[in-house]
Design an enzyme around this catalytic site. Sequence first.
Site, PDB file in Angstrom:
ATOM      1  N   HIS A 136     -23.454  26.749  -4.179  1.00  0.00           N
ATOM      2  CA  HIS A 136     -24.684  27.547  -4.275  1.00  0.00           C
ATOM      3  C   HIS A 136     -25.470  27.560  -2.976  1.00  0.00           C
ATOM      4  O   HIS A 136     -26.557  28.115  -2.915  1.00  0.00           O
ATOM      5  CB  HIS A 136     -25.572  27.031  -5.402  1.00  0.00           C
ATOM      6  CG  HIS A 136     -24.852  26.854  -6.705  1.00  0.00           C
ATOM      7  ND1 HIS A 136     -24.308  25.644  -7.077  1.00  0.00           N
ATOM      8  CD2 HIS A 136     -24.534  27.737  -7.683  1.00  0.00           C
ATOM      9  CE1 HIS A 136     -23.704  25.778  -8.257  1.00  0.00           C
ATOM     10  NE2 HIS A 136     -23.817  27.037  -8.647  1.00  0.00           N
ATOM     11  N   ASP A 173       3.924  -9.936   7.445  1.00  0.00           N
ATOM     12  CA  ASP A 173       5.349 -10.061   7.162  1.00  0.00           C
ATOM     13  C   ASP A 173       6.200  -9.979   8.428  1.00  0.00           C
ATOM     14  O   ASP A 173       6.819  -8.966   8.718  1.00  0.00           O
ATOM     15  CB  ASP A 173       5.791  -9.010   6.139  1.00  0.00           C
ATOM     16  CG  ASP A 173       7.142  -9.372   5.537  1.00  0.00           C
ATOM     17  OD1 ASP A 173       7.942 -10.029   6.232  1.00  0.00           O
ATOM     18  OD2 ASP A 173       7.399  -9.001   4.383  1.00  0.00           O
ATOM     19  N   HIS A 217      10.366  -9.530   7.846  1.00  0.00           N
ATOM     20  CA  HIS A 217      11.136  -8.312   7.558  1.00  0.00           C
ATOM     21  C   HIS A 217      11.501  -7.533   8.828  1.00  0.00           C
ATOM     22  O   HIS A 217      12.373  -6.678   8.786  1.00  0.00           O
ATOM     23  CB  HIS A 217      10.356  -7.397   6.611  1.00  0.00           C
ATOM     24  CG  HIS A 217       9.367  -6.492   7.294  1.00  0.00           C
ATOM     25  ND1 HIS A 217       8.257  -6.961   7.945  1.00  0.00           N
ATOM     26  CD2 HIS A 217       9.335  -5.146   7.435  1.00  0.00           C
ATOM     27  CE1 HIS A 217       7.586  -5.934   8.457  1.00  0.00           C
ATOM     28  NE2 HIS A 217       8.216  -4.823   8.173  1.00  0.00           N
ATOM     29  N   HIS A 268      13.892  -3.200   9.756  1.00  0.00           N
ATOM     30  CA  HIS A 268      13.847  -2.197  10.829  1.00  0.00           C
ATOM     31  C   HIS A 268      15.053  -2.308  11.769  1.00  0.00           C
ATOM     32  O   HIS A 268      14.982  -1.893  12.926  1.00  0.00           O
ATOM     33  CB  HIS A 268      12.560  -2.354  11.633  1.00  0.00           C
ATOM     34  CG  HIS A 268      11.310  -2.207  10.810  1.00  0.00           C
ATOM     35  ND1 HIS A 268      10.985  -1.050  10.142  1.00  0.00           N
ATOM     36  CD2 HIS A 268      10.309  -3.077  10.536  1.00  0.00           C
ATOM     37  CE1 HIS A 268       9.829  -1.224   9.496  1.00  0.00           C
ATOM     38  NE2 HIS A 268       9.407  -2.436   9.717  1.00  0.00           N
ATOM     39  N   ASP A 277       9.261   1.174   5.954  1.00  0.00           N
ATOM     40  CA  ASP A 277       8.419   0.332   5.091  1.00  0.00           C
ATOM     41  C   ASP A 277       8.041   0.992   3.771  1.00  0.00           C
ATOM     42  O   ASP A 277       7.908   0.315   2.756  1.00  0.00           O
ATOM     43  CB  ASP A 277       7.138  -0.082   5.827  1.00  0.00           C
ATOM     44  CG  ASP A 277       7.429  -1.035   6.978  1.00  0.00           C
ATOM     45  OD1 ASP A 277       8.222  -1.968   6.784  1.00  0.00           O
ATOM     46  OD2 ASP A 277       6.851  -0.850   8.068  1.00  0.00           O
TER      47      ASP A 277
HETATM   48  S1  FES Z   1     -25.220  23.920  -4.166  1.00  0.00           S
HETATM   49 FE1  FES Z   1     -24.588  23.856  -6.213  1.00  0.00          FE
HETATM   50  S2  FES Z   1     -23.067  22.321  -6.170  1.00  0.00           S
HETATM   51 FE2  FES Z   1     -23.770  22.331  -4.175  1.00  0.00          FE
HETATM   52 FE   LIG Z   2       7.635  -2.910   8.723  1.00  0.00          FE
END
Ligand code: FES
Ligand SMILES: [Fe+2]
Lengths: 180, 409
Positions: free
Chosen positions: B63, B164, B167, B172, B328
Amino acid sequence: MAKKQKIAAVGKDTNMETAYRIERFLAAEARTLDEERYDDWLAMLDESIVYKMPIPMNTYRRNRPGKSSIRETMIYDESFEKLKQRAAREDTGMVWLNDPATHHIRTITNIESFCTDDASVYDVRSKFTLLRSRRDKDHVSHTGLRKDLIQDTNDGLKIVARTVFLPERVIVDKNLNMFF
Amino acid sequence: MGHDSQIPEAGDFLRTYMGEDDVIVVRGEDGEVRAFLNACSHRGNKVCHAEWGKTKAFTCSYHGWAYDNMGELAAVPLEEAIYDNLDRSKLGLVPVARVQNYKGMIFGTFAEEGPDLEEYLGDMKYYLDVVLDASPEGMELIGTPFRVEIRGNWKLPVENAIGDGYHVAWAHAGAMRVVGTIGQGRGESVLGIGKDNTGFDDSGQMQVAIPPHTVLSTLDGQSGYALYDNPGPCIEYLEQVRPSVVERLGDVRGTQLLGSETHMGVFPNLQIIQGLNLLRVIHPKGPGSFEVATYSMADKNTPDEVKDIIVKHVGQTFGSAGILEGDDGDFTEAITHSPNGYATRQMKGWLGMAQGRTMDWDGPGDASPGIVNELCQREFYTQWQRTMLAESVSDILPEQSAQKESANG
Ligand code: FES
Ligand SMILES: [Fe+2]
């Protein structure tokens, strides 16, 4: 009515034969990658290749890059050496995620081939869908577009530049370790 | 939530998450950094859909209520005609209760009460300063973050990254064969582990608990660059600044911590990784999903050439297409979903490594030898449990353990 618009803002179309060769080349490239033949794929690239994938910018239109202090980041920013390295990783047999094999299916479409100032270099635009599938139902599909510069050489067509645009700000996938 | 370097000027903003709350962090016209829920006071629509930028106003797309960059409701369309007694001063954006800054890092909490940031960080500041305060100019984050969403529980990537060390060589293995020390043939082992995940040397390495936070470090002053293909310029710069850092932060931090592979875990979800030079925040998205946001970081004075190497390296290793990062997510996802089955859910995981092993360490906290160690991970879950069981915010910090005397290294 507004004045007649130029349809392709990129450049003059290549001749039909070149356009056909380029289409065949991109289809063969996609198949080579789908078949995990990385050495063959690397041979389709020029060794000066610049391979990039930028992060899409979810900023207001008025806040284009350069107008703010935050700079663009690249998901891929690769030289030939780095692409070779990524390919070599796939071939180590030690990427556990890909064993059993991950399947990739690349569909390349909307291929447009344009001339550039250099008669041996074409500006090629295409769109892709890359389906990646592994195990029972780990399927992900990525769709995007590519902007390539492709050079006619004595050794056939070679990609000298590729910029991949993947319109996914947050990547919903475990990784993008695949070639686009 | 962010770092000063991301929003240097009035009107600069970024969006992030605190838990699943969408939050705007903005430097107001007056220069002050504030944070607000990204929700319109009218009906709750988001007032900002951009990830970052610069603005004087956030205008709601529903709005048209418009909020200035200090969060005040500045304008309401048709206000005079449709409202008899609208008190705009009470309808500003909802602020994050406390926003505090430690050496450039911006933190926020929804808790009105409880420890302040400095108290919460406690002795962790000693370690953080190696990254945040190595020069008068301090650290900066470079670029927009990599963001990836993975169907796993948020705690798994956190404890994986902070603790970790076990691992790395195996999970890797494919990447290790091609990047950095081993990939480039500079050595047969990396971070103390041999090429084939054999042979192991944990001398001079540690994990240290500074409850509720943790640090893992190799303490050798340069292995942070072990995974770089071309670490030369980075190490050259490192050695160039080392004397001034020693002068600024003392010998222990200047020689043992600066340049080491050092993973700092700030509870709950922040990881600062020196060497790899990345900063990550894990945002939970419900129990079964999380988002990783990964930033490159460097000291502001770092020459551009070195920054470029760092940024590329982060992308190559731990970005969205990083060749290590991708490994990962797989076990994170599996560990999260294995207990979907009733019988599997009865199992208990095991994090007993190096329990009771201690070592002397000149910095604050209780240290245990080796980066292949599960101390940091145990500390993380201990703190998580403490937090979940806490009756009030004042109970989330552990009892203050006696300060170690030599904590000023
Ligand atoms: S102006 Fe109405 S929800 Fe933001
Ligand atoms: Fe990793």
